[in-house]
Design a protein around this motif. Structure first.
Motif, PDB file in Angstrom:
ATOM      1  N   ILE A 172       0.867  -1.183   0.000  1.00 32.84           N
ATOM      2  CA  ILE A 172       0.000   0.000   0.000  1.00 32.84           C
ATOM      3  C   ILE A 172       0.901   1.229   0.000  1.00 32.84           C
ATOM      4  CG2 ILE A 172      -1.569   1.378   1.421  1.00 32.84           C
ATOM      5  CD1 ILE A 172      -2.796  -1.290   2.360  1.00 32.84           C
ATOM      6  N   ILE A 173       0.646   2.142  -0.931  1.00 25.59           N
ATOM      7  CA  ILE A 173       1.451   3.367  -1.022  1.00 25.59           C
ATOM      8  C   ILE A 173       0.542   4.560  -0.788  1.00 25.59           C
ATOM      9  CG2 ILE A 173       2.900   4.803  -2.512  1.00 25.59           C
ATOM     10  CD1 ILE A 173       3.496   2.196  -4.121  1.00 25.59           C
ATOM     11  N   ASP A 174       0.865   5.318   0.246  1.00 22.91           N
ATOM     12  CA  ASP A 174       0.084   6.505   0.583  1.00 22.91           C
ATOM     13  C   ASP A 174       1.027   7.685   0.357  1.00 22.91           C
ATOM     14  OD1 ASP A 174      -1.017   8.614   2.541  1.00 22.91           O
ATOM     15  OD2 ASP A 174      -2.568   7.066   2.554  1.00 22.91           O
ATOM     16  N   ALA A 175       0.680   8.551  -0.598  1.00 23.48           N
ATOM     17  CA  ALA A 175       1.610   9.597  -1.006  1.00 23.48           C
ATOM     18  C   ALA A 175       0.949  10.965  -0.959  1.00 23.48           C
ATOM     19  CB  ALA A 175       2.124   9.314  -2.405  1.00 23.48           C
ATOM     20  N   ALA A 176       1.779  12.009  -0.940  1.00 23.92           N
ATOM     21  CA  ALA A 176       1.258  13.377  -0.874  1.00 23.92           C
ATOM     22  C   ALA A 176       2.156  14.275  -1.709  1.00 23.92           C
ATOM     23  CB  ALA A 176       1.242  13.863   0.576  1.00 23.92           C
ATOM     24  N   SER A 177       1.529  15.235  -2.382  1.00 29.90           N
ATOM     25  CA  SER A 177       2.280  16.090  -3.296  1.00 29.90           C
ATOM     26  C   SER A 177       1.933  17.552  -3.100  1.00 29.90           C
ATOM     27  CB  SER A 177       1.954  15.710  -4.751  1.00 29.90           C
ATOM     28  OG  SER A 177       2.566  16.621  -5.655  1.00 29.90           O
ATOM     29  N   GLY A 178       2.907  18.423  -3.353  1.00 24.98           N
ATOM     30  CA  GLY A 178       2.638  19.845  -3.472  1.00 24.98           C
ATOM     31  C   GLY A 178       1.834  20.126  -4.725  1.00 24.98           C
ATOM     32  N   VAL A 179       1.274  21.339  -4.800  1.00 30.98           N
ATOM     33  CA  VAL A 179       0.287  21.642  -5.829  1.00 30.98           C
ATOM     34  C   VAL A 179       0.907  21.892  -7.198  1.00 30.98           C
ATOM     35  CG1 VAL A 179      -1.749  23.039  -6.355  1.00 30.98           C
ATOM     36  CG2 VAL A 179      -1.140  22.611  -3.982  1.00 30.98           C
ATOM     37  N   SER A 180       2.213  22.126  -7.274  1.00 31.75           N
ATOM     38  CA  SER A 180       2.822  22.290  -8.597  1.00 31.75           C
ATOM     39  C   SER A 180       2.616  21.034  -9.433  1.00 31.75           C
ATOM     40  CB  SER A 180       4.310  22.639  -8.484  1.00 31.75           C
ATOM     41  OG  SER A 180       5.021  21.587  -7.884  1.00 31.75           O
ATOM     42  N   GLY A 181       2.424  19.907  -8.770  1.00 31.66           N
ATOM     43  CA  GLY A 181       2.137  18.667  -9.482  1.00 31.66           C
ATOM     44  C   GLY A 181       0.845  18.708 -10.273  1.00 31.66           C
ATOM     45  N   ALA A 182      -0.032  19.626  -9.934  1.00 35.67           N
ATOM     46  CA  ALA A 182      -1.317  19.742 -10.642  1.00 35.67           C
ATOM     47  C   ALA A 182      -1.225  20.645 -11.859  1.00 35.67           C
ATOM     48  CB  ALA A 182      -2.390  20.250  -9.679  1.00 35.67           C
ATOM     49  N   GLY A 183      -0.043  21.169 -12.126  1.00 38.63           N
ATOM     50  CA  GLY A 183       0.131  21.966 -13.338  1.00 38.63           C
ATOM     51  C   GLY A 183      -0.269  23.419 -13.180  1.00 38.63           C
TER      52      GLY A 183
END
Lengths: 344, 344, 344, 344
Positions: A172-183
């Motif tokens: 199971i991989i639970d990940a989190a990203s900053g919003v620059s990932g949304a373009g």
């Protein structure tokens, strides 16, 4: 090397410009943008003024671009890069695609998850994650640069999966990203007031990075891995953290786990092993091509929790592309990438 | 009701003051602080000026405080609340402790995880999570208010665990909190420049909310549950999101899962069911006592992913305490708590 | 009182819903939105689910809306509210417009700054800033609710200007706002990654709140005031801080300045005077209708620096509207507005 | 060049390490810290692991440090740097002090604002702002590196003051900084929950950067300038924006103003002129040594508003120090500093 960037106005393209500006072996020749053709890149990103003022051209120019370039970086949405790949099929030019079009060994997996017909099954291509495919990257004509979540997640789990230290069905991989990932396209959902002081998951059980992680882990493991991947959105600009869970196979002791990481990554310049008990932190890699990895072994539950942190725009996109470019060109792999993270 | 707050200068105490200020049935009588005795609470929290200017007294005053109060809220670190509980043992006064001292049925579990000897095993006490223990809260003398991560996590999983719809051995909880959860004491690690644009995990496999979640889920399930709980720190002030994973028991269909949530929470004023496919978001509950719950069923992996969101200072602390206070006093449960979240 | 909101889907409209939900004398009857007609307001703002699920209607319904409502709140862009005002000209209904259409005494000033022809010069109207125009608000049919920056700036300077304690030609206002002030429409410039970890000025020397501030200060002073107003964008969601500079008139001593504030605001429930040396802070008023004011007297330069803080969506918009509504209806002015700021 | 850093564990010291790591002419020899002597710098800043793992020594070692170093960077609080300067008085070593001890021409001004007796009035020293004092920096033994707010403010106003285009008595500087400017020591007021979603002024009319700005502007103008400077705290990590106001001297036209900037800064590599109407933005210079400057001429009020943006840790501290180091050593001024800002 003369390089050009197709689709230079997104965040990944802009980050490539930042990294290549100080790269001693890259000359930036052409930048394209279909929506901003004729404008200067510094009109799109004012922080580039007086540093990079190239005028954006169109893909219509592809013949000239191909003629002038040794290497082409493509930063287009999926479905579009392969069309450029087709156009360049007969040219003697190497390509790094930062999108998904050239990442999948099995085209049907791509078509199923991306809901688009694949048009260009290039012969000489490789999955562009240097720590796993360094040798093939040296010679492949097309490099399908690994995705952001996928880079963090695969690197975290690779030593365990490769050495069969965990139950491959339990991942199971639970990940989190900053919003620059949304373009950078204008969306109400990504306005600062909507996301500030807020945290949420998205694309549960259907995010397109899932099959990419599964592909690479399955290759390493030898059997078909299916897993859960859940991304979250953090109210920050940059960074990805993956927290990965798996059941430890019976009889695997701590030492074996620790050695698996040390053996696989001990010589990797861009992987910083924090060891058992370590806590990767996105700020500690911000602006750099480093992937931090730490892990925790829980004998109460017999699970291992591996955590990895990258900058989604660097090791998760443009930095990885430059690393692949260096390998492909025979340069020292850290050329133009050996700097300190930006902290605080 | 005359109420007093022991340890009013932390974030939970301050949030209690905010909520009780508009509560029609509570009169705030005494506030204590050992470190700021003699100062006005509005000197500690200037936003309270002209609204709440009470002078902080000391625990040395406990006899007078007990005499003047019908209800006492304790917002002290673990290990300290139980000493206050002891002092009030013989008084006819009811207590809500916002810390951990009265949350555990098995004192040895408390002592093992909190590394402190328990001093006060009160007879009439209850775990203060209204949705699970409403009846006992009505009459218990001491209410051990549920923790923040625990509230979000237990509420997310309770319907599945209670109805045996998931494999109780497979539970993994991956959670994230705003920094107010770390308290108001001056620590370098919690300075804004250290946490801004950053995301990290902490206390992996050893966070003290783990046994609290296990206790309540074990009661619901009937067998002893051991699970993984991983907290993360989000660069924001308020909010907790729990993303919970479990294997679905064979033969459990979607409808059964959906009905379990509807049946358990359909009448709960403070639980907002977003249903299958829903995405709880901390901003959607900010400043309110609401817990949002949504879930996703992944038939590729045969797992269910349940997500819950609360405001850690409201449903995770002060709001929950007021809800428990309302129940204990026989007031309408939503008295003083029926307002709209603060958005954006 | 039956109230309706025209243009309920912007941030100001949503904040009105939050405040009116707990207002004991307001019943929300109709909500309109031209872009989302037929949808529930809780589909636009999911945090309203189970609390406010009204269906959005269209302005086409204005006859019915007028018939059903005692009071109408208009939250439309400038230029649109006056058209609604025209439609309601003959109705026996009172209006609070949260936009600029009814704020100007001199229509030509409005037309010059807003570049639009004014269509509706209602006879019975008032500038909706209660601390200055309380008496007229009681009876005016149309209340032109004061703007956000303007409220903070006018309240900061009013005592000094009214009492001729400063050189009226020397006023400079430097202000900063959270991003909710920029509205909810999708703009690339307001995406989180664009604004996060960034600070900038905008609309220097041409922001439309300038003439509004000048109008009110000129009335107070008796002569025509022209000033500089510079807004900035802060990477946060809510709050406005105005830092105002002016030369102190010769022979004005500290005591006179301090008394001017005390005399004008000593009895104002929503103004919190921090006194000479005080530091207003947006977080200290967040979510509340409070305006904090502090000032500093610099004898090196013979200037006074007055600082004020408000929540742009409350005292700068919806809270001010409710305050005006209370006055207009003869309710206690703090009805539904007497609560504690949300901190931290 | 062999360089050492005295006081390497603050944010400015850490930023120096980041910049010097990629500087082709600097070898880092010694790092000191009195509070962390004996630890590795990478234990204090874990993001430095595997890149810079030097062990922190003590000032007790100053003889050895002096012997091994060509250049010493001092990053100590004011009052401490001058003691190091004294110790090195007789050594043949050059010093850049990032604090205030060597910035003032008039020691009594320093003593008055900093409330400390000055101990070391070095003969060969210069105010370390390259754009104003490049020639003296080449040879001065001690360089008093310009402060953060001061750099932004002086650079914004220098062309106007030098050319007597503004009323020198009318200057008002309203500035805002990210929280890294407040340092890394643990303070409750700088915890993330205290500052998040908040904005405030501080040190009004008494900030210590005021006399530093006054000194340099007075030199440029030829008469004694007294001004107002007001700093604010922005909930972000890095960046300073200065918004400067001044009355335009009669008969000065726009062209004259524009030319003054062009003439003074047209050849400056680190100054990016955005021209009349331009909007500097801290994000556009983040991580870089660039200072953006734009200005607005308001003929309604006959004022000019000049805005400047820098990264407080780079052009406001460590980058400026490296720029001064380059000049002092006779290197190309942009050595190790020619890179693109980190965006987004």
């Amino acid at each position: 090397m003369n390089i050009s960037i197709i689709g230079a106005t997104g965040y990944a393209g802009a980050e490539l410009l930042r990294l290549l500006y100080t790269h001693p072996r890259a000359n930036i020749i052409h930048l394209t943008s279909e929506s901003s053709t004729g404008k200067k890149i510094s009109a799109i990103y004012p922080y580039l003024r007086e540093r990079c003022d190239l005028t954006l051209t169109s893909l219509d120019n592809i013949e000239q671009i191909a003629k002038d370039s040794d290497f082409i970086f493509i930063c287009l949405p999926h479905g579009h890069a392969m069309k450029v790949g087709q156009l360049l099929e007969s040219k003697n030019i190497r390509i790094i695609d930062l999108g998904a079009d050239y990442r999948f060994n099995d085209i049907s997996t791509y078509e199923q998850w991306y809901k688009v017909k694949h048009l260009h099954t290039a012969a000489s291509r490789v999955y562009g994650l240097a720590e796993l495919h360094r040798e093939e990257i040296k010679s492949a004509r097309i490099i399908g640069n690994a995705g952001c979540y996928t880079t963090a997640s695969i690197l975290a789990l690779a030593p365990l999966v490769k050495n069969h230290l965990i139950d491959a069905k339990s991942i199971i991989i639970d990940a989190a990203s900053g919003v620059s990932g949304a373009g950078r396209s204008a969306k109400q959902a990504n306005l600062l007031p909507e996301l500030y002081d807020s945290f949420k998951a998205y694309a549960v059980a259907n995010h397109r990075h899932t099959p990419e992680i599964e592909q690479e882990l399955s290759i390493l493991n030898g059997e078909n891995i299916i897993l859960n991947f859940t991304p979250h959105l953090v109210p920050m600009a940059r960074g990805i953290l993956s927290t990965c869970y798996a059941n430890i196979s019976p009889a695997v002791d701590d030492k074996t786990i620790n050695e698996a990481f040390a053996k696989m990554y001990g010589q990797e310049f861009f992987i910083r092993l924090l060891g058992e008990g370590g806590y990767p932190t996105t700020k500690n890699v911000r602006g750099s091509n480093i992937c931090e990895i730490g892990w925790h072994i829980d004998r109460r539950t017999n699970r291992v929790i591996v955590i990895s942190a990258i900058d989604n725009l660097v090791k998760g996109a443009a930095g990885q592309a430059v690393q692949n470019f260096n390998i492909a060109c025979g340069f020292d792999e850290k050329t133009g990438l050996d700097f300190i993270p930006v902290y605080p």
